[in-house]
Design a protein around this motif. Structure first.
Motif, PDB file in Angstrom:
ATOM      1  N   ARG A  96       0.849  -1.182   0.000  1.00 57.55           N
ATOM      2  CA  ARG A  96       0.000   0.000   0.000  1.00 57.55           C
ATOM      3  C   ARG A  96       0.891   1.240   0.000  1.00 57.55           C
ATOM      4  O   ARG A  96       2.001   1.205   0.512  1.00 57.55           O
ATOM      5  CB  ARG A  96      -0.890   0.008   1.245  1.00 57.55           C
TER       6      ARG A  96
ATOM      7  N   THR B 247       7.384   1.516   3.436  1.00 57.59           N
ATOM      8  CA  THR B 247       6.160   1.653   2.661  1.00 57.59           C
ATOM      9  C   THR B 247       4.933   1.623   3.566  1.00 57.59           C
ATOM     10  O   THR B 247       5.034   1.552   4.791  1.00 57.59           O
ATOM     11  CB  THR B 247       6.048   0.486   1.665  1.00 57.59           C
ATOM     12  N   GLY B 248       3.764   1.618   2.895  1.00 54.06           N
ATOM     13  CA  GLY B 248       2.544   1.252   3.590  1.00 54.06           C
ATOM     14  C   GLY B 248       2.559  -0.248   3.854  1.00 54.06           C
ATOM     15  O   GLY B 248       3.595  -0.908   3.686  1.00 54.06           O
ATOM     16  N   ARG B 249       1.442  -0.824   4.227  1.00 53.62           N
ATOM     17  CA  ARG B 249       1.405  -2.237   4.597  1.00 53.62           C
ATOM     18  C   ARG B 249       1.892  -3.135   3.459  1.00 53.62           C
ATOM     19  O   ARG B 249       1.491  -2.968   2.307  1.00 53.62           O
ATOM     20  CB  ARG B 249      -0.019  -2.629   5.003  1.00 53.62           C
TER      21      ARG B 249
ATOM     22  N   ARG C  56       5.642  -2.868   7.623  1.00 53.23           N
ATOM     23  CA  ARG C  56       5.952  -2.044   6.447  1.00 53.23           C
ATOM     24  C   ARG C  56       7.232  -2.562   5.796  1.00 53.23           C
ATOM     25  O   ARG C  56       8.198  -2.899   6.487  1.00 53.23           O
ATOM     26  CB  ARG C  56       6.141  -0.573   6.853  1.00 53.23           C
TER      27      ARG C  56
END
Length: 427
Positions: free
Chosen positions: A325, A332-334, A393
């Motif tokens: 994500r 990063t995001g998930r 992440r």
């Protein structure tokens, strides 16, 4: 002196394949070893440095050379597979004599050696007979490099006097003659040189080439070369290196040197390296690259294939696309999963990556030990693994070559286990 039976020029020989009398390839010629016999006698060619399979450089004495010509090199007898090391008054022609300053005995000035002629005598010995010289003015290292515009001429070896071995020496010819070498092979050649010559050759390289070569050298030689550069250029070279390799190199320096160089690097490049320096040694976080291929689940197979085609990517990194994500820069995001290159090749170009995720491959945590990372890579036959932090992440990817660099002994590049070589002598 007996009359000549044969004459060749060394620059034309470099890179030629070396064969046995049956036509089987032994390796490739990388340099010629000559013996300095003093100022009144021509140097004698005593052997060849041949790169055999496995990228090892070995010595082949001239007594086993049946043919030495511009089109072929043929050797007979067994080849001693012990790694080549210089002895005594031996000199490497390409590495140490090319680009060396000479003075004309007639008082007409100075020049730089661009090529060397070898002549075979009736008794079978090979001697240096001629120098192909680029004429120019003396005046230090910068002046040597300016000689490129000077007159070129062929002179007999007894018509010139060599400069002192400790004089500055350019490396233009050596770099040009070895430009086809892969970074690891060029690093091997550098490793075999004296400290002085290693620095001269390294300084001649372009920043991106030097960065690639540095990554293949032992830690102490990396530090030696980086420390010889001015701070601005050292920072430029670090920017060209992979962030994990740059971090490993900076970790060998004092904190003051680290901060000075990081302050001169581009902020984005420095940020990645600083993050890696925060991890303890031999953890996934310390050896990972923070810039693998990362895309969103909405990205298509066509977009992913465009990314993996990038020339600067190593094969290990190009084999996987990590899906997360936003934000898509680490951390990063998930983290959602990985798409392997085989899946990309099997699916239609418009297919979203979110539909073809491999979610069974568990990421490793950034504090995981190198032994755990190696176990997972081996167990599942992988070339890379996603690395996540405690928040899930993605912070990077660790590749199999990163793990090997950390698990192999420090001297793996030069370690010789060949039992045939033990106790062997030159000749």
């Amino acid at each position: 002196m007996s009359s000549s039976l044969n004459k060749v020029f060394i620059a034309r020989l470099l890179g030629l394949d070396v064969f046995d009398p049956l036509g089987d390839r032994l390796g490739r010629l990388r340099d010629v070893v000559v013996l300095d016999r003093g100022p009144t006698k021509p140097a004698q060619c005593v052997g060849l440095v041949v790169e055999v399979p496995g990228k090892k450089r070995v010595f082949v004495p001239m007594t086993r050379v049946q043919a030495l010509e511009a089109s072929q090199i043929i050797c007979s007898g067994l080849v001693n597979l012990r790694r080549f090391q210089q002895r005594g008054a031996e000199r490497l022609a390409a590495a140490e004599l090319f680009d060396r300053r000479v003075t004309f005995k007639d008082g007409s000035g100075n020049g730089v050696v661009e090529d060397i002629g070898l002549e075979r005598l009736r008794n079978g010995d090979w001697m240096i007979s001629d120098y192909y010289v680029r004429r120019g003015e003396a005046g230090g290292f910068r002046a040597l490099r300016r000689m490129a515009r000077g007159e070129r001429l062929l002179v007999a070896c007894d018509e010139v006097v060599h400069g002192d071995l400790e004089e500055p020496q350019a490396a233009t010819q050596f770099v040009a003659a070895h430009e086809e070498l892969k970074p690891a092979d060029f690093a091997e050649a550098l490793h075999e040189m004296s400290d002085k010559r290693r620095l001269e050759v390294a300084i001649e390289l372009q920043d991106d080439r030097l960065a690639d070569v540095l990554q293949e050298l032992p830690d102490d030689e990396q530090v030696q070369i980086l420390s010889s550069l001015d701070m601005e250029r050292a920072a430029d070279v670090l920017e060209e290196m992979d962030p994990d390799d740059a971090a490993d190199l900076l970790a060998e320096l004092s904190e003051e040197q680290q901060e000075a160089l990081l302050g001169l690097m581009e902020p984005g490049e420095a940020k990645d390296v600083r993050r890696l320096l925060e991890y303890e040694e031999n953890t996934a976080g310390s050896m990972m690259t923070p810039v693998p291929i990362i895309l969103s689940p909405e990205a298509t197979v066509a977009e992913a294939l465009a990314y993996v085609r990038r020339e600067e990517l190593s094969p290990a990194l190009a084999g996987s696309v990590y899906v997360c994500r936003p934000p898509l820069e680490t951390p990063t995001g998930r983290y959602l999963g990985v798409v392997h290159i085989q899946a990309l090749l099997r699916c239609p170009p418009p297919e979203p990556l979110g539909n073809i995720l491999d979610t069974d491959l568990e990421p490793v945590h950034d504090f995981a030990d190198v032994s755990e990372v190696a176990r997972i890579l081996a167990a599942y036959n992988l070339t890379s693994l996603p690395v996540v932090n405690t928040a899930g992440r993605l912070v990077g990817a660790v590749t199999v070559d990163d793990v090997l660099d950390h698990m192999l002994p420090d001297d793996w590049r030069t370690h010789d286990e060949d039992p045939v070589a033990k106790g062997a002598t030159r000749g």
